[in-house]
Design an enzyme around this catalytic site. Structure first.
Site, PDB file in Angstrom:
ATOM      1  CG  HIS A 148      -2.817  -0.434  -6.901  1.00 36.22           C
ATOM      2  ND1 HIS A 148      -3.258   0.245  -5.797  1.00 36.22           N
ATOM      3  CD2 HIS A 148      -2.964  -1.750  -6.573  1.00 36.22           C
ATOM      4  CE1 HIS A 148      -3.662  -0.589  -4.856  1.00 36.22           C
ATOM      5  NE2 HIS A 148      -3.491  -1.819  -5.314  1.00 36.22           N
ATOM      6  NE  ARG A 182      -4.308  -0.890  -0.098  1.00 43.55           N
ATOM      7  CZ  ARG A 182      -4.471  -1.865  -1.001  1.00 43.55           C
ATOM      8  NH1 ARG A 182      -3.470  -2.223  -1.790  1.00 43.55           N
ATOM      9  NH2 ARG A 182      -5.628  -2.467  -1.136  1.00 43.55           N
ATOM     10  CD  GLU A 220      -2.402   3.521  -5.521  1.00 47.65           C
ATOM     11  OE1 GLU A 220      -3.437   2.914  -5.853  1.00 47.65           O
ATOM     12  OE2 GLU A 220      -1.445   2.985  -4.954  1.00 47.65           O
TER      13      GLU A 220
HETATM   14  P1  NAD Z   1      -2.127 -10.423   5.348  1.00 42.33           P
HETATM   15  O1  NAD Z   1      -3.098  -9.822   6.295  1.00 42.33           O
HETATM   16  O2  NAD Z   1      -2.247 -11.849   4.999  1.00 42.33           O
HETATM   17  O3  NAD Z   1      -0.657 -10.173   5.898  1.00 42.33           O
HETATM   18  C1  NAD Z   1      -0.223  -8.961   6.431  1.00 42.33           C
HETATM   19  C2  NAD Z   1       0.819  -9.258   7.487  1.00 42.33           C
HETATM   20  O4  NAD Z   1       1.344  -8.019   7.932  1.00 42.33           O
HETATM   21  C3  NAD Z   1       0.259  -9.979   8.711  1.00 42.33           C
HETATM   22  O5  NAD Z   1       0.972 -11.163   8.957  1.00 42.33           O
HETATM   23  C4  NAD Z   1       0.432  -8.971   9.821  1.00 42.33           C
HETATM   24  O6  NAD Z   1       0.732  -9.564  11.054  1.00 42.33           O
HETATM   25  C5  NAD Z   1       1.592  -8.149   9.325  1.00 42.33           C
HETATM   26  N1  NAD Z   1       1.664  -6.825   9.938  1.00 42.33           N
HETATM   27  C6  NAD Z   1       0.654  -6.006  10.299  1.00 42.33           C
HETATM   28  N2  NAD Z   1       1.141  -4.891  10.863  1.00 42.33           N
HETATM   29  C7  NAD Z   1       2.498  -5.016  10.849  1.00 42.33           C
HETATM   30  C8  NAD Z   1       3.537  -4.189  11.296  1.00 42.33           C
HETATM   31  N3  NAD Z   1       3.301  -3.011  11.878  1.00 42.33           N
HETATM   32  N4  NAD Z   1       4.797  -4.616  11.132  1.00 42.33           N
HETATM   33  C9  NAD Z   1       5.067  -5.815  10.556  1.00 42.33           C
HETATM   34  N5  NAD Z   1       4.108  -6.644  10.120  1.00 42.33           N
HETATM   35  C10 NAD Z   1       2.833  -6.247  10.261  1.00 42.33           C
HETATM   36  O7  NAD Z   1      -2.181  -9.497   4.054  1.00 42.33           O
HETATM   37  P2  NAD Z   1      -1.759  -9.920   2.586  1.00 42.33           P
HETATM   38  O8  NAD Z   1      -2.899 -10.569   1.921  1.00 42.33           O
HETATM   39  O9  NAD Z   1      -0.451 -10.609   2.613  1.00 42.33           O
HETATM   40  O10 NAD Z   1      -1.594  -8.463   1.915  1.00 42.33           O
HETATM   41  C11 NAD Z   1      -0.471  -7.660   2.211  1.00 42.33           C
HETATM   42  C12 NAD Z   1      -0.639  -6.281   1.594  1.00 42.33           C
HETATM   43  O11 NAD Z   1      -0.706  -6.387   0.172  1.00 42.33           O
HETATM   44  C13 NAD Z   1      -1.887  -5.523   2.005  1.00 42.33           C
HETATM   45  O12 NAD Z   1      -1.556  -4.174   2.213  1.00 42.33           O
HETATM   46  C14 NAD Z   1      -2.776  -5.616   0.797  1.00 42.33           C
HETATM   47  O13 NAD Z   1      -3.687  -4.559   0.724  1.00 42.33           O
HETATM   48  C15 NAD Z   1      -1.757  -5.552  -0.309  1.00 42.33           C
HETATM   49  N6  NAD Z   1      -2.194  -6.052  -1.614  1.00 42.33           N
HETATM   50  C16 NAD Z   1      -1.773  -5.330  -2.697  1.00 42.33           C
HETATM   51  C17 NAD Z   1      -2.112  -5.772  -3.958  1.00 42.33           C
HETATM   52  C18 NAD Z   1      -1.687  -4.997  -5.176  1.00 42.33           C
HETATM   53  O14 NAD Z   1      -2.395  -4.980  -6.157  1.00 42.33           O
HETATM   54  N7  NAD Z   1      -0.547  -4.372  -5.168  1.00 42.33           N
HETATM   55  C19 NAD Z   1      -2.859  -6.951  -4.119  1.00 42.33           C
HETATM   56  C20 NAD Z   1      -3.239  -7.660  -2.989  1.00 42.33           C
HETATM   57  C21 NAD Z   1      -2.872  -7.194  -1.731  1.00 42.33           C
HETATM   58  C1  MLT Z   2      -5.885  -5.451  -3.245  1.00 40.38           C
HETATM   59  O1  MLT Z   2      -5.761  -5.021  -2.099  1.00 40.38           O
HETATM   60  O2  MLT Z   2      -6.506  -6.483  -3.513  1.00 40.38           O
HETATM   61  C2  MLT Z   2      -5.189  -4.727  -4.322  1.00 40.38           C
HETATM   62  O3  MLT Z   2      -4.949  -3.434  -3.991  1.00 40.38           O
HETATM   63  C3  MLT Z   2      -5.709  -4.921  -5.674  1.00 40.38           C
HETATM   64  C4  MLT Z   2      -7.007  -4.266  -6.043  1.00 40.38           C
HETATM   65  O4  MLT Z   2      -7.470  -3.366  -5.392  1.00 40.38           O
HETATM   66  O5  MLT Z   2      -7.600  -4.693  -7.011  1.00 40.38           O
END
Ligand code: NAD
Ligand code: MLT
Length: 533
Positions: free
Chosen positions: A283, A236, A265
């Site tokens: 993104h 993010r 964004e």
């Molecule tokens: P998840 O909840 O499975 O994992 C997140 C991890 O971060 C957890 O294990 C949690 O304990 C840890 N965490 C929380 N606060 C923390 C801190 N202060 N310090 C260290 N660790 C901490 O989430 P996920 O499904 O792995 O997603 C991770 C990120 O990716 C999210 O921000 C999500 O929105 C983002 N994401 C982005 C895209 C994209 O298109 N770029 C797609 C999917 C997800």
């Molecule tokens: C997500 O958190 O799943 C990603 O940001 C991707 C999206 O928004 O489609």
């Protein structure tokens, strides 16, 4: 019952056609991806569900106008654009698709890392400009380097597994997970963020955006890093302070950056674009055919369940139940909702306290959702469609209803999966109901106020209390015939011979008030109620 109007769903950010088609088969669906905020605020009142991705702010202003909203579907993972406490207060379900795009997001982070390490985007650009700078683009191998993963959740862990296959040493900082999770992925645990920052050659961020993680990587943190560090963020925007990153790139501390997510964004320009060792994407972590198909179908299914008032497996403002566990708990959820619905249809006094006891097999689950289902059922006859799984607890508390539950490992009498409920009303009078799950995985009512029974409740029932004297069953049968009520099953339960009995009839049609009056005219009938479950 035939409905004149179908429920309406508005989709304000692009999701896959498979999900849209699924929704269209059930509801009226409007795909309005180019709306302004003002336009959305103007029309939201007409919809039962909204589907968003990360760009739409779903806050109290939108929810206040969206009076009909039952569910907010987040087609993706991160839910930082949705005010979850506000939705919960209003009884609106928020559901996302947490597993559907993790692989794609992880693969993009890895792609950025490779592009950074091997100057792929720079080299591509220079060739298009007509150059052959073979010696200019000296990269760095990932093999043997230390990868620091911040956040070892779904995406962080799959990045770890894949990058270890490339020979990287994986270390991670995540204070919210157990040591077993580090062991499971064979990743060295860093006790502090500083520890990771000091030793990692590559750093990749996979945390949610929270108050704690916003600005988590700023001047001090960059200062601590190794010279030439490579930083990737596909989680993010705002987790990295971009002003601090600019300084780090300018003074050479940061060797490269890969960003799929940005402070603002959509973004069209940035001081960071000054540096050709910054690789940026708009993104697109989740933008793959597979992820979007998964996300589209999954969010459509969540929205269908949410509009229909059924359990939404990915609801983020409900207790989390794993899909396999949901299968096992579902019969208990359904049964307890029905038992809950019985009370106010049978008795009048306000409930003060509920105690639920789970026995043997029924005690083996996380029963939070079962308790919620009971409260939803309890309140439905008096609150109608104002109550749902999301607000049932809040509404019960507001109505002054206390609840506690206990679990017992042993069987209760001969039942291996019994749940009994003791309700205390405001006059301290107590009522009991017990249910169990049959071999056919159906809920059966086995006791009510001490009367034993074995009834699979149907949608429409008549429950009546009668004197235990000969001839009552015949008289009741005659009356149902006279009132045109078709009886599917009839059950009579008593405590002691010659006292009173409880008669339960599963019937095919709704029972009118007049029919109930006919029953209570009989001398032998003490009271009678029409029940709808
Ligand atoms: P998840 O909840 O499975 O994992 C997140 C991890 O971060 C957890 O294990 C949690 O304990 C840890 N965490 C929380 N606060 C923390 C801190 N202060 N310090 C260290 N660790 C901490 O989430 P996920 O499904 O792995 O997603 C991770 C990120 O990716 C999210 O921000 C999500 O929105 C983002 N994401 C982005 C895209 C994209 O298109 N770029 C797609 C999917 C997800
Ligand atoms: C997500 O958190 O799943 C990603 O940001 C991707 C999206 O928004 O489609």
């Amino acid at each position: 019952m035939f409905k004149l109007t179908r429920e309406r769903v508005i989709i304000v950010e692009k999701i896959d056609d498979s999900g849209i088609d699924l929704l269209k088969s059930k509801f009226d669906v409007d795909l309005k991806i180019d709306m302004t905020r003002e336009e959305l605020l103007d029309v939201i009142q007409d919809y039962d569900a909204i589907i968003v991705r990360s760009a739409t702010l779903v806050n109290s202003e939108l929810m206040e106008k969206g009076k009909r909203l039952k569910i907010i579907g987040r087609a993706g993972n991160g839910i930082d654009n949705i005010d979850i406490p506000e939705a919960t207060k209003r009884g609106i379900i928020v559901a996302n698709t947490p597993d559907s795009n993790s692989i794609s997001a992880g693969e993009l982070a890895i792609g950025l890392m490779f592009a950074q390490a091997r100057n792929i985007t720079k080299a591509d650009k220079s060739m298009r400009e007509g150059r052959w700078d073979r010696n200019k683009f000296e990269g760095t191998e990932l093999y043997g380097k230390t990868l620091g993963i911040i956040g070892l959740g779904r995406i962080g862990s799959l990045v770890a597994t894949r990058m270890k296959a490339f020979g990287m040493d994986a270390i991670a900082y995540d204070p919210y997970i157990t040591d077993e999770r580090f062991e499971q992925y064979d990743v060295k645990k860093c006790e502090t963020l500083d520890e990771l920052l000091k030793i990692a050659d590559f750093i990749t961020i996979h945390t949610p955006r929270t108050e704690e993680t916003i600005g988590m990587i700023s001047y001090n943190e960059i200062e601590m890093m190794k010279k030439g560090v490579h930083i990737t963020n596909a989680a993010r925007g705002k987790i990295i302070d971009e002003k601090a990153a600019y300084e780090g790139l300018k003074n050479g501390k940061i060797g490269s950056m890969g960003l799929d997510v940005h402070e603002k964004e959509p973004r069209h320009e940035s001081p960071l674009y000054e540096f050709d060792n910054v690789v940026v994407t708009p993104h697109i972590g989740a933008n793959t055919v597979s992820a979007q198909q998964n996300v589209g179908k999954t969010i459509a299914m969540q929205v269908i369940n949410g509009i229909r008032g059924e359990i939404v497996p990915n609801a983020v403002n409900l207790p989390v139940i794993h899909r396999d566990e949901l299968k096992a708990v579902k019969p208990y959820i359904d049964m307890m909702e029905k038992i809950g619905k019985l009370y106010y249809q049978l008795f009048k006094d306000a409930v003060k306290f509920v105690e639920i006891n789970y026995w043997a097999d029924a005690s083996k689950f996380d029963v939070d959702m079962v308790n919620i289902a009971f409260l939803k059922g309890l309140l439905e006859p008096i609150k109608k469609d104002k109550v749902n799984y999301i607000n049932a607890k809040v509404l019960a508390k507001k109505s002054g209803i206390g609840i506690k539950f206990k679990k017992y490992e042993e069987n209760y009498n001969n039942y291996s999966n019994l749940i009994n409920v003791k309700i205390t009303d405001v006059n301290m009078k107590q009522y009991t109901f017990s249910g169990a799950i049959s071999m056919k995985r159906e809920g059966i009512l086995v006791e009510m106020n001490g009367y034993k029974m074995d009834v699979t409740p149907s949608e429409k029932m008549i429950i009546l209390k009668n004197k235990d004297v000969p001839g009552v069953i015949g008289k009741v049968g005659t009356l149902t015939g006279k009132d045109g009520i078709n009886v599917a099953t009839m059950h009579v339960g008593r405590k002691t011979k010659g006292d009173t009995a409880l008669m339960i009839l599963n019937v095919d049609e709704a029972v009118s008030k007049d029919a109930i009056k006919d029953f209570v005219k009989l001398d032998e009938i003490l009271w009678a109620r029409a029940i709808e479950l």
